[in-house]
Design a protein around this motif. Structure first.
Motif, PDB file in Angstrom:
ATOM      1  N   HIS A   6       0.837  -1.200   0.000  1.00  0.00           N
ATOM      2  CA  HIS A   6       0.000   0.000   0.000  1.00  0.00           C
ATOM      3  C   HIS A   6       0.876   1.256   0.000  1.00  0.00           C
ATOM      4  CE1 HIS A   6      -3.917  -2.007   0.756  1.00  0.00           C
ATOM      5  NE2 HIS A   6      -3.139  -2.938   1.266  1.00  0.00           N
ATOM      6  N   ARG A   7       0.339   2.326  -0.567  1.00  0.00           N
ATOM      7  CA  ARG A   7       1.146   3.535  -0.775  1.00  0.00           C
ATOM      8  C   ARG A   7       1.659   4.143   0.524  1.00  0.00           C
ATOM      9  NH1 ARG A   7      -3.145   5.598  -4.024  1.00  0.00           N
ATOM     10  NH2 ARG A   7      -3.045   4.774  -6.140  1.00  0.00           N
ATOM     11  N   LYS A   8       0.799   4.210   1.568  1.00  0.00           N
ATOM     12  CA  LYS A   8       1.226   4.830   2.828  1.00  0.00           C
ATOM     13  C   LYS A   8       2.382   4.056   3.445  1.00  0.00           C
ATOM     14  CE  LYS A   8      -2.571   7.609   4.576  1.00  0.00           C
ATOM     15  NZ  LYS A   8      -3.412   7.903   5.759  1.00  0.00           N
ATOM     16  N   ASN A  56     -10.282  -9.224  -3.988  1.00  0.00           N
ATOM     17  CA  ASN A  56     -10.579  -7.806  -4.126  1.00  0.00           C
ATOM     18  C   ASN A  56     -12.075  -7.562  -4.256  1.00  0.00           C
ATOM     19  OD1 ASN A  56     -10.824  -5.210  -6.136  1.00  0.00           O
ATOM     20  ND2 ASN A  56      -9.142  -5.026  -4.691  1.00  0.00           N
ATOM     21  N   GLU A  57     -12.570  -6.599  -3.513  1.00  0.00           N
ATOM     22  CA  GLU A  57     -14.017  -6.343  -3.452  1.00  0.00           C
ATOM     23  C   GLU A  57     -14.571  -5.645  -4.683  1.00  0.00           C
ATOM     24  OE1 GLU A  57     -13.094  -2.306  -0.815  1.00  0.00           O
ATOM     25  OE2 GLU A  57     -14.650  -3.693  -0.183  1.00  0.00           O
ATOM     26  N   HIS A  58     -13.702  -5.145  -5.546  1.00  0.00           N
ATOM     27  CA  HIS A  58     -14.163  -4.305  -6.650  1.00  0.00           C
ATOM     28  C   HIS A  58     -14.367  -5.060  -7.967  1.00  0.00           C
ATOM     29  CE1 HIS A  58     -13.676  -0.908  -4.069  1.00  0.00           C
ATOM     30  NE2 HIS A  58     -12.371  -1.097  -3.940  1.00  0.00           N
ATOM     31  N   SER A  59     -14.206  -6.390  -7.963  1.00  0.00           N
ATOM     32  CA  SER A  59     -14.453  -7.163  -9.191  1.00  0.00           C
ATOM     33  C   SER A  59     -15.932  -7.073  -9.569  1.00  0.00           C
ATOM     34  CB  SER A  59     -14.052  -8.628  -8.988  1.00  0.00           C
ATOM     35  OG  SER A  59     -12.689  -8.725  -8.663  1.00  0.00           O
ATOM     36  N   ARG A  60     -16.225  -7.254 -10.874  1.00  0.00           N
ATOM     37  CA  ARG A  60     -17.621  -7.110 -11.329  1.00  0.00           C
ATOM     38  C   ARG A  60     -17.924  -8.116 -12.441  1.00  0.00           C
ATOM     39  NH1 ARG A  60     -20.205  -1.682 -14.182  1.00  0.00           N
ATOM     40  NH2 ARG A  60     -22.107  -2.679 -14.937  1.00  0.00           N
ATOM     41  N   PHE A  68      -7.303   6.658  -8.279  1.00  0.00           N
ATOM     42  CA  PHE A  68      -6.441   7.494  -7.445  1.00  0.00           C
ATOM     43  C   PHE A  68      -6.933   7.555  -6.000  1.00  0.00           C
ATOM     44  CE2 PHE A  68      -6.275   9.200 -11.830  1.00  0.00           C
ATOM     45  CZ  PHE A  68      -4.975   8.810 -12.119  1.00  0.00           C
ATOM     46  N   GLY A  69      -8.149   7.077  -5.772  1.00  0.00           N
ATOM     47  CA  GLY A  69      -8.666   7.036  -4.413  1.00  0.00           C
ATOM     48  C   GLY A  69      -8.369   5.734  -3.694  1.00  0.00           C
ATOM     49  N   LEU A  70      -7.762   4.765  -4.398  1.00  0.00           N
ATOM     50  CA  LEU A  70      -7.399   3.489  -3.777  1.00  0.00           C
ATOM     51  C   LEU A  70      -6.135   3.652  -2.933  1.00  0.00           C
ATOM     52  CD1 LEU A  70      -7.926   1.173  -6.884  1.00  0.00           C
ATOM     53  CD2 LEU A  70      -9.381   1.232  -4.840  1.00  0.00           C
ATOM     54  N   SER A  71      -5.942   2.744  -1.975  1.00  0.00           N
ATOM     55  CA  SER A  71      -4.741   2.797  -1.130  1.00  0.00           C
ATOM     56  C   SER A  71      -3.556   2.093  -1.779  1.00  0.00           C
ATOM     57  CB  SER A  71      -5.031   2.157   0.229  1.00  0.00           C
ATOM     58  OG  SER A  71      -5.286   0.774   0.074  1.00  0.00           O
ATOM     59  N   THR A  83      19.593  16.478  -2.537  1.00  0.00           N
ATOM     60  CA  THR A  83      18.628  16.061  -3.556  1.00  0.00           C
ATOM     61  C   THR A  83      18.008  17.278  -4.233  1.00  0.00           C
ATOM     62  OG1 THR A  83      18.095  14.124  -2.229  1.00  0.00           O
ATOM     63  CG2 THR A  83      16.565  14.693  -3.996  1.00  0.00           C
ATOM     64  N   PRO A  84      18.069  17.348  -5.580  1.00  0.00           N
ATOM     65  CA  PRO A  84      17.434  18.464  -6.281  1.00  0.00           C
ATOM     66  C   PRO A  84      15.922  18.261  -6.401  1.00  0.00           C
ATOM     67  CG  PRO A  84      18.481  17.004  -7.857  1.00  0.00           C
ATOM     68  CD  PRO A  84      18.786  16.445  -6.501  1.00  0.00           C
ATOM     69  N   VAL A  85      15.174  19.328  -6.261  1.00  0.00           N
ATOM     70  CA  VAL A  85      13.719  19.278  -6.352  1.00  0.00           C
ATOM     71  C   VAL A  85      13.252  20.368  -7.315  1.00  0.00           C
ATOM     72  CG1 VAL A  85      11.539  19.522  -5.093  1.00  0.00           C
ATOM     73  CG2 VAL A  85      13.486  18.405  -4.003  1.00  0.00           C
ATOM     74  N   ALA A  86      12.380  19.995  -8.243  1.00  0.00           N
ATOM     75  CA  ALA A  86      11.826  20.967  -9.187  1.00  0.00           C
ATOM     76  C   ALA A  86      10.613  21.634  -8.557  1.00  0.00           C
ATOM     77  CB  ALA A  86      11.434  20.264 -10.477  1.00  0.00           C
ATOM     78  N   ASN A  87      10.619  22.954  -8.497  1.00  0.00           N
ATOM     79  CA  ASN A  87       9.461  23.717  -8.043  1.00  0.00           C
ATOM     80  C   ASN A  87       8.665  24.136  -9.268  1.00  0.00           C
ATOM     81  OD1 ASN A  87      10.242  23.868  -5.151  1.00  0.00           O
ATOM     82  ND2 ASN A  87      11.997  24.952  -5.999  1.00  0.00           N
ATOM     83  N   LEU A  88       7.388  23.737  -9.307  1.00  0.00           N
ATOM     84  CA  LEU A  88       6.575  23.866 -10.506  1.00  0.00           C
ATOM     85  C   LEU A  88       5.427  24.846 -10.326  1.00  0.00           C
ATOM     86  CD1 LEU A  88       6.234  20.017 -11.109  1.00  0.00           C
ATOM     87  CD2 LEU A  88       7.918  21.538 -12.188  1.00  0.00           C
ATOM     88  N   LYS A  89       4.974  25.382 -11.436  1.00  0.00           N
ATOM     89  CA  LYS A  89       3.720  26.131 -11.421  1.00  0.00           C
ATOM     90  C   LYS A  89       2.619  25.118 -11.106  1.00  0.00           C
ATOM     91  CE  LYS A  89       0.868  29.200 -14.260  1.00  0.00           C
ATOM     92  NZ  LYS A  89       0.728  29.847 -15.588  1.00  0.00           N
ATOM     93  N   PRO A  90       1.808  25.353 -10.048  1.00  0.00           N
ATOM     94  CA  PRO A  90       0.827  24.341  -9.611  1.00  0.00           C
ATOM     95  C   PRO A  90      -0.047  23.846 -10.761  1.00  0.00           C
ATOM     96  CG  PRO A  90       0.931  26.140  -8.034  1.00  0.00           C
ATOM     97  CD  PRO A  90       1.763  26.565  -9.211  1.00  0.00           C
ATOM     98  N   VAL A  91      -0.234  22.511 -10.799  1.00  0.00           N
ATOM     99  CA  VAL A  91      -1.012  21.898 -11.866  1.00  0.00           C
ATOM    100  C   VAL A  91      -1.733  20.681 -11.294  1.00  0.00           C
ATOM    101  CG1 VAL A  91       0.929  20.483 -12.624  1.00  0.00           C
ATOM    102  CG2 VAL A  91      -0.909  21.002 -14.230  1.00  0.00           C
ATOM    103  N   LEU A  92      -2.950  20.394 -11.781  1.00  0.00           N
ATOM    104  CA  LEU A  92      -3.724  19.254 -11.309  1.00  0.00           C
ATOM    105  C   LEU A  92      -3.262  17.994 -12.033  1.00  0.00           C
ATOM    106  CD1 LEU A  92      -6.102  18.604  -9.370  1.00  0.00           C
ATOM    107  CD2 LEU A  92      -7.613  18.728 -11.358  1.00  0.00           C
ATOM    108  N   LEU A  93      -2.909  16.956 -11.244  1.00  0.00           N
ATOM    109  CA  LEU A  93      -2.415  15.699 -11.810  1.00  0.00           C
ATOM    110  C   LEU A  93      -2.898  14.542 -10.951  1.00  0.00           C
ATOM    111  CD1 LEU A  93      -0.552  14.043 -13.717  1.00  0.00           C
ATOM    112  CD2 LEU A  93       1.330  14.529 -12.149  1.00  0.00           C
ATOM    113  N   ALA A  94      -3.590  13.598 -11.579  1.00  0.00           N
ATOM    114  CA  ALA A  94      -4.067  12.386 -10.893  1.00  0.00           C
ATOM    115  C   ALA A  94      -4.825  12.720  -9.615  1.00  0.00           C
ATOM    116  CB  ALA A  94      -2.894  11.469 -10.595  1.00  0.00           C
TER     117      ALA A  94
END
Length: 672
Positions: A178-180, A253-257, A277-280, A337-348
């Motif tokens: 899981h992502r967390k 998995n509970e999401h099968s259909r 994107f709402g899955l864990s 570690t280098p980090v890119a600072n971006l103009k805010p954009v909606l993604l996933a």
């Protein structure tokens, strides 16, 4: 308590604690305090001892892991693990549907399942007991990883008696993380100076192939099961089998259909293209299977994949945005570690403002310029990543981004060791982020576990000049009156903090060693070093050649230790901590020898034995005066060889003319 009451209580506690374990270790979302969990576990343990006939074979009270696998055995799949054909657009899926209709007519159903981004696994059960777990490998044969798979909480080691399952079957599934949990463990790797995994799938895959199942047990893996194989047909449809295996205790998995036609399949795909994107956990598509097993058989297989199933792959979401600047973060180990600072954009589904650039090589690969328009993707990676640059939108006078040469925090020239991608700030004693990071690491739960001290408190105490070294933490009692004048430092909180600091002096050597924050010395490595060298003095005196003789210590770790102890400031800090009462020696437990028949003899145990585990043989050798070595050399007296021993080890022993004996010959030497 009556037996009936005990049975019900054991079952209820077992179910509850399994769920809490799953929430804590797998989902990284605990729903109970540690104290309350421990009390319930203690209660269950007591009941199981009083009424052992009602204990669950997979009880949370049972120790998990501990088997060491030096070489994975290759095992041939009884039913080949074929891969699925992939499609990326609706037309290809319509073509697939037409091929099905042409072959079997219009009277059929589909089962749609989420396509998990994990590691394929085949589990074999005999008489309800898990006997084997094998990776996909090349589809015909894979690596047996049973000891590691047994550590996964959601995989039953034994099914309940009386179930209507076949005596023998294989069940296929996907091991994932899981992502967390991935984020938490990856952050720990970065704190330890280790290379981060790119995504949860890689982390899960690397974990399954670890050699020590006790270490695997510490990593929160999960597994969804989704396909049953039996000698004789048990069900008519795939949908029936999914419902059945769930009732047997498998994690499905509970999401099968179940879908009646291709239009319903498209509806399912559209829903999860948006909702994934709402899955864990990560999914990268949808698997579509013909439901009826007879129809599957009629459709058959190509050389590589079934004709009755296909995978629809989602496109990784990608957006364009503007690079505003590149900033740099300094970690506890000095990695910049280098980090890119971006103009805010909606993604996933989330607003992205930053993206990792990993290292200097990545900036060069991208040919990154200031003000560039960049393509950002989330795909299989949790942290947004710049995939490429749009050169058509680059300004004519754009200046290339050049990786900085000095530390952003202390301006010390950066260094990069040969063979490493990262640049490091070597000023570990004077660079504020490193100093604070080391102290935060030292007080952490897996190191000294100091109650009453947290990361924010460390930052505050450092900024106020109370602490600048780990040893200063143990002198905070000298500043008790001054601390009372500060905000959020009441009498009770100060007392708790000082008590926690004093109590931490009893933490064992391995915890202190891990807490020092030496690069590449994680929790497990610290434990192995402590066991091998017994004390900090023994460790500091060891040469690089001596260090690599310790279990699983390679050249990189050995060099890091040599470099660390070569710095006089580090040695001075260790002497201060010694004087303050911290533990720098392993507590030696007195071993009573059964005999001295193996005195002066050294052994290595390799392979699998029918009557004994390797740990049991190791104990026998040590109890009779023998010594266990970690690597083959001319000093070795005997190699105790079992089945499936690694060929490289055998070849080296033969080359050095080292006697190779069986476990029975070993027992004869000590007359058991």
């Amino acid at each position: 308590m009556s037996p009936a009451e005990a049975k019900n209580q054991i079952k209820a506690l077992t179910t509850e604690l399994k769920q809490h374990n799953y929430n804590y270790y797998v989902l990284a979302m605990p729903t109970i305090a540690d104290f309350d969990f421990d009390k319930k576990l203690e209660q269950l343990n007591k009941l199981e001892k009083e009424f052992p006939e009602f204990a669950d074979p997979d009880s949370p009270t049972q120790k998990v892991g501990g088997d060491i696998t030096k070489e994975f055995v290759t095992y041939r799949h009884r039913w080949p693990m074929l891969s699925l054909g992939n499609t990326y657009n609706e037309q290809e899926l319509l073509d697939f549907d037409q091929r099905i209709r042409k072959a079997i007519g219009d009277n059929f159903e589909y089962v749609c399942e989420l396509k998990f981004d994990g590691l394929s696994m085949s589990l074999t059960y005999e008489d309800g007991k898990l006997v084997r777990a094998v990776t996909r490998g090349d589809g015909v044969q894979g690596d047996e990883v049973t000891a590691n798979i047994r550590t996964i909480n959601t995989i039953p080691k034994r099914l309940y008696e009386g179930g209507d399952y076949p005596n023998y079957f294989d069940i296929r599934g996907e091991v994932f993380m899981h992502r967390k949990a991935f984020d938490r463990l990856n952050n720990e790797r970065l704190e330890n100076g280790e290379v981060a995994y790119a995504n949860p799938r890689n982390f899960a895959s690397g974990t399954v192939k670890m050699q020590d199942s006790a270490e695997v047990a510490k990593r929160p893996l999960d597994c969804f099961l989704y396909f049953l194989y039996t000698e004789k047909p048990v069900f008519k449809t795939h949908w029936e089998s999914l419902q059945a295996v769930k009732s047997w205790g498998f994690h499905t998995n509970e999401h099968s259909r179940l879908c009646n036609n291709i239009d319903e399949v498209f509806e399912f795909i559209a829903k999860w293209d948006k909702d994934r994107f709402g899955l864990s956990y990560d999914i990268d598509g949808i698997v579509i299977k013909v439901n009826n097993y007879s129809q599957q058989q009629e459709l058959g297989f190509t050389a590589k994949s079934p004709r009755w199933a296909i995978a629809y792959k989602f496109k990784a979401e990608r957006v364009q945005t503007e690079l505003l600047s590149v900033s740099y973060q300094v970690g506890r180990t000095g990695a910049v570690t280098p980090v890119a600072n971006l103009k805010p954009v909606l993604l996933a589904g989330t607003t992205v403002k930053r993206a990792t650039l990993h290292n200097a090589n990545e900036i060069i690969r991208l040919d990154l310029h200031e003000g560039d328009t960049v393509f950002v993707e989330k795909g299989g990676e949790i942290i947004p990543k710049i995939i490429s640059v749009n050169p058509d939108k680059r300004a004519q006078n754009a200046v290339p981004v050049v990786y900085r040469t000095t530390c952003p925090a202390c301006d010390t020239p950066l260094e990069r060791k040969e063979g490493e991608a990262a640049f490091y700030c070597p000023n570990d004693e004077g660079c504020p982020p490193q100093i604070v990071g080391k102290m935060q690491h030292f007080i952490g739960r897996k190191a000294m576990d100091i109650d009453g001290l947290g990361d924010e408190t460390i930052e505050t105490l450092y900024s106020r000049g109370f602490i600048s070294h780990i040893s200063d933490i143990y002198k905070l009692y000298e500043h008790a009156d001054e601390l009372k004048q500060m905000d959020r430092f009441g009498d009770k909180s100060i007392t708790n903090m000082l008590d926690g600091i004093e109590k931490s002096k009893q933490m064992p050597f391995e915890k202190v060693l891990f807490g020092l924050g030496i690069r590449y010395i994680g929790e497990t490595v610290a434990k192995k070093l402590a066991i091998h060298f017994k004390s900090i003095d023994g460790l500091m005196a060891a040469t690089q050649e001596e260090l690599v003789t310790a279990d699983e210590i390679g050249e990189r770790i050995a060099q890091s230790l040599v470099d660390y102890f070569a710095d006089e400031k580090h040695r001075e800090e260790i002497e201060k901590l010694k004087a303050l009462g911290l533990q720098f020696v392993v507590e030696i437990k007195e071993v009573k020898l059964a005999s001295e028949k193996l005195s002066g003899q050294s052994f290595i145990i390799s392979g699998v034995f029918e009557k004994f585990s390797r740990d049991e043989l190791k104990d026998l050798i040590e109890q009779n005066g023998g010594k266990i070595l970690s690597s083959i050399s001319a000093k070795l007296s005997y190699l105790v060889a079992g089945d499936n021993m690694g060929p490289a080890k055998l070849e080296k022993a033969q080359k050095l003319n080292i006697p190779i004996i069986s476990d029975e010959e070993l027992l004869a030497m000590i007359e058991i």
